[in-house]
Design an enzyme around this catalytic site. Structure first.
Site, PDB file in Angstrom:
ATOM      1  N   ILE A   1       4.559   8.185   0.050  1.00 28.92           N
ATOM      2  CA  ILE A   1       5.179   7.416  -1.026  1.00 28.92           C
ATOM      3  C   ILE A   1       4.092   6.565  -1.650  1.00 28.92           C
ATOM      4  O   ILE A   1       3.223   6.029  -0.977  1.00 28.92           O
ATOM      5  CB  ILE A   1       6.393   6.583  -0.569  1.00 28.92           C
ATOM      6  CG1 ILE A   1       6.110   5.819   0.707  1.00 28.92           C
ATOM      7  CG2 ILE A   1       7.608   7.466  -0.384  1.00 28.92           C
ATOM      8  CD1 ILE A   1       7.306   5.018   1.186  1.00 28.92           C
TER       9      ILE A   1
ATOM     10  N   LYS B   1       2.087   3.886  -4.182  1.00 28.14           N
ATOM     11  CA  LYS B   1       1.904   2.656  -4.955  1.00 28.14           C
ATOM     12  C   LYS B   1       0.602   2.876  -5.707  1.00 28.14           C
ATOM     13  O   LYS B   1      -0.481   2.861  -5.113  1.00 28.14           O
ATOM     14  CB  LYS B   1       1.806   1.450  -4.005  1.00 28.14           C
ATOM     15  CG  LYS B   1       1.438   0.145  -4.663  1.00 28.14           C
ATOM     16  CD  LYS B   1       2.518  -0.323  -5.605  1.00 28.14           C
ATOM     17  CE  LYS B   1       2.093  -1.599  -6.319  1.00 28.14           C
ATOM     18  NZ  LYS B   1       2.889  -1.784  -7.549  1.00 28.14           N
TER      19      LYS B   1
ATOM     20  N   MET C   1       0.832  -1.199   0.000  1.00 29.25           N
ATOM     21  CA  MET C   1       0.000   0.000   0.000  1.00 29.25           C
ATOM     22  C   MET C   1       0.872   1.256   0.000  1.00 29.25           C
ATOM     23  O   MET C   1       2.062   1.198   0.286  1.00 29.25           O
ATOM     24  CB  MET C   1      -0.892   0.026   1.241  1.00 29.25           C
ATOM     25  CG  MET C   1      -0.132  -0.006   2.545  1.00 29.25           C
ATOM     26  SD  MET C   1      -1.258   0.052   3.957  1.00 29.25           S
ATOM     27  CE  MET C   1      -0.120  -0.186   5.286  1.00 29.25           C
ATOM     28  N   CYS C   2       0.285   2.375  -0.324  1.00 24.46           N
ATOM     29  CA  CYS C   2       0.978   3.648  -0.174  1.00 24.46           C
ATOM     30  C   CYS C   2       1.300   3.840   1.305  1.00 24.46           C
ATOM     31  O   CYS C   2       0.732   3.171   2.163  1.00 24.46           O
ATOM     32  CB  CYS C   2       0.098   4.815  -0.623  1.00 24.46           C
ATOM     33  SG  CYS C   2      -0.647   4.609  -2.235  1.00 24.46           S
ATOM     34  N   GLN C   3       2.199   4.732   1.589  1.00 25.19           N
ATOM     35  CA  GLN C   3       2.514   5.010   2.980  1.00 25.19           C
ATOM     36  C   GLN C   3       2.481   6.510   3.247  1.00 25.19           C
ATOM     37  O   GLN C   3       2.836   7.317   2.383  1.00 25.19           O
ATOM     38  CB  GLN C   3       3.885   4.444   3.332  1.00 25.19           C
ATOM     39  CG  GLN C   3       3.915   2.917   3.247  1.00 25.19           C
ATOM     40  CD  GLN C   3       4.701   2.260   4.366  1.00 25.19           C
ATOM     41  OE1 GLN C   3       5.142   2.911   5.312  1.00 25.19           O
ATOM     42  NE2 GLN C   3       4.859   0.946   4.276  1.00 25.19           N
TER      43      GLN C   3
END
Lengths: 283, 283
Positions: free
Chosen positions: B78, B80, B1-3
Site C-alpha cells: 500500500i 504513500k 510510510m508505504c507498507q
C-alpha cells in the site's frame, strides 16, 4: 473457438455493456470455459485481470461487470484451450514491457509447427502458441529498434509478422500499447464504430438494451471489435482474411490486407466450429 | 510510510486474514491512500491486482477480501507516494519476465540520486524510484546471466544489488518468482513463521481473531512478512538494517546482513513517521 473483444476510444469509456454479453460466452451461451482475461489501460498503466475459471461464473468477472473501469483501450479474451494446459500462466491477454511501454496481446487461433528461436529479450512463461507468438513479435521489434519506431514503421513490421504467423495457422489477434490497438484477422473478427448520433443497442447473448445517447457526449467515439458481433440490431463490419487495422481514438486509422500465405497450415484448432466452416471466405 | 506484506508457504494458502488487517492501513487505520496492489503466484502464472484508489475503499480490495485465492507466494503493497504521481502505472507490485519466469517486486522507501543507465532489457513505465530499482536489478541479473543462475549465485547478486540500492536511501523490498521470496530490510520489516501447533491470532488493525489450527493441516508452514506486525498476540522477528532473507516453502532458507553503506543518503521520504524516527536502529 476462443473469442476476442477489443475496445479503442477517444475518451475513457467503460466496457460494461459489451462485457456483459461477451463474458456469457465463457461457459454460458458458448463453450469457452478454459479461462479468460481482460486488460484495461489507464494512462501508461494496465489493470490485467486473469482467471482460469470460466468467465461466466468467475468472481473476477463479477467484479469487472460491477466496477465501471474507464479506459481508452481494452483487450479481453475467453479461452478454449488448443495448445497449453488450463492454468493461469496460459490465460490471455499476455503482458510485456517494450521501450518503457506495457504491451498487451491476445490471440484466437492455432499456430502449428511454430517454434521460433529462444528470444534474447522475451521468453514465454506458459506453454501456449499464443504467448510464443507474442514473444516472437516483441523480440523481432526489439531486435530491430532500441527506441520506439514511427507508427508507419511499426505498422509495416507488424503486418509482416502477422503474415508470418498466419503461415502457421489461424491467427486472429489484438495488440495494444494503450495508444494504439492493432487488430489482425485470419478467420473471424468484426468491428463497429459508435459515435453521435448514438444508437440503442441490444445484446445477442442476453436480453439487455442500452441507449448509448444517455451515457455519452456528442464528441465520444468508440470502436468495438469482437470475434462475433455482440449486438443484433447494428451493422458490424467483418474483417477480411489477412486484414490488419490500427485503431486510434476510436477510428480505424491504418489498414492493410496481405495476400494469403503460400504455406498455410490450418488445422482449424479451436476455430473449427460450424459457423467458421460454413464460410470458406473466413477460414 | 508505504507498507509491505509478503507470504511464502509450503502449500497454497489464502491470505485473507493478513490482508484483512493490512488493507485497512490503506486509508483507514493508517494514511497510505495513494494506491495499492497485490500479486498472487499460481504455478508459473500471476494474478496482479492494482488500484490507484486507497485500499480501504477499493472495489478490487473487496474482491480480494472475499475471494480466497490460494497461493504459495504473495506480495502486497500500500502506497504513500514520495516519488512519482498517484496513478496506476506507479502502483506496486511491478511485474516483468526474466528467463521465462514472471518476477514481482514491491518497495518501501525513497531512493535519492538514483538514476541508473537506461536498460537494454528493462525500462520503467512509470516514474517511481521503486520501478527504476526493479528494472536496474533485473537488468543487472539479465546482463550477467542468459539463463537462470543457481540460487546461491542469485542470492549473492541480489545481496550486492540491495547494498547498492541501500546506498541511495531507504530500501525495504520484496521480490519473488513464485518459488522464492527475497526480503530485504533497511528500516522496518518483521516476519513470523506459523506451523503446527498453530496459534490463535488477533489482528492489530481490527478486532478479528482466527484459530489457524481449524484451517490448516499439521504439515502446513506459512511465513508472513510485514512492515509492522499484523497481530498483537504473536512474536514477530524484526529484520536488521541490511538483512536479506530468502524464504522458500515457508522457511527462511538463506540469510545475510551487509554492512551499512558508506554513502548513505537517507532523507526519510515516506519513512519519516514518528515510530521510525523514535527508533534510530531502524532508520
Amino acid at each position: 473457438m476462443c473469442q476476442l473483444l477489443g475496445m479503442n476510444c477517444n475518451t475513457p469509456t467503460d466496457i460494461l455493456f459489451s462485457f456483459e454479453g461477451f463474458h456469457r460466452r465463457g461457459g454460458l451461451t458458448d463453450h469457452h470455459g478454459d479461462g479468460w482475461g481482460i486488460a484495461f489501460f489507464e494512462g501508461r498503466g494496465v489493470r490485467l485481470f486473469l482467471d482460469d475459471k470460466p468467465a461466466a461464473d468467475s468472481p473476477v468477472a463479477s467484479l469487472v461487470r460491477q466496477y465501471p473501469i474507464k479506459s481508452e483501450n481494452v483487450i479481453a479474451h475467453i479461452r478454449k484451450a488448443t495448445q497449453g494446459e488450463v492454468n493461469l500462466a496460459n490465460c490471455h491477454p499476455f503482458q510485456r514491457e517494450i521501450w518503457g511501454q506495457y504491451w498487451i496481446f491476445a490471440h484466437n487461433g492455432n499456430l502449428v509447427e511454430f517454434h521460433p528461436d529462444t528470444g534474447c529479450y522475451y521468453q514465454p512463461v506458459g506453454s501456449t502458441d499464443s504467448e510464443r507468438a507474442f514473444c516472437h513479435l516483441l523480440e523481432t521489434l526489439r531486435q530491430r529498434w532500441c527506441q520506439p519506431p514511427t507508427l508507419e514503421e511499426l505498422f509495416a513490421a507488424i503486418e509482416t509478422l502477422a503474415a508470418e504467423l498466419r503461415g502457421h495457422g489461424v491467427c486472429n489477434f489484438m495488440l495494444s500499447n494503450g495508444d494504439w490497438l492493432f487488430v489482425h484477422c485470419s478467420t473471424r473478427l468484426h468491428y463497429i464504430v459508435r459515435q453521435a448520433p448514438f444508437p440503442t443497442a441490444h445484446l445477442v447473448d442476453d436480453d439487455v438494451t442500452v441507449d448509448f445517447s444517455t451515457v455519452t457526449t456528442p464528441l465520444d467515439r468508440v470502436a468495438v471489435i469482437a470475434t462475433v458481433p455482440l449486438t443484433d440490431n447494428e451493422y458490424w463490419t467483418p474483417l477480411r482474411d489477412g486484414e490488419l487495422i490500427l485503431f486510434q481514438d476510436g477510428l480505424p486509422l491504418l489498414h492493410s490486407v496481405s495476400t494469403p500465405p503460400t504455406r498455410r497450415v490450418d488445422t482449424g484448432g479451436c476455430d473449427t466450429d460450424a459457423a467458421a466452416k460454413a464460410d470458406p471466405a473466413q477460414s
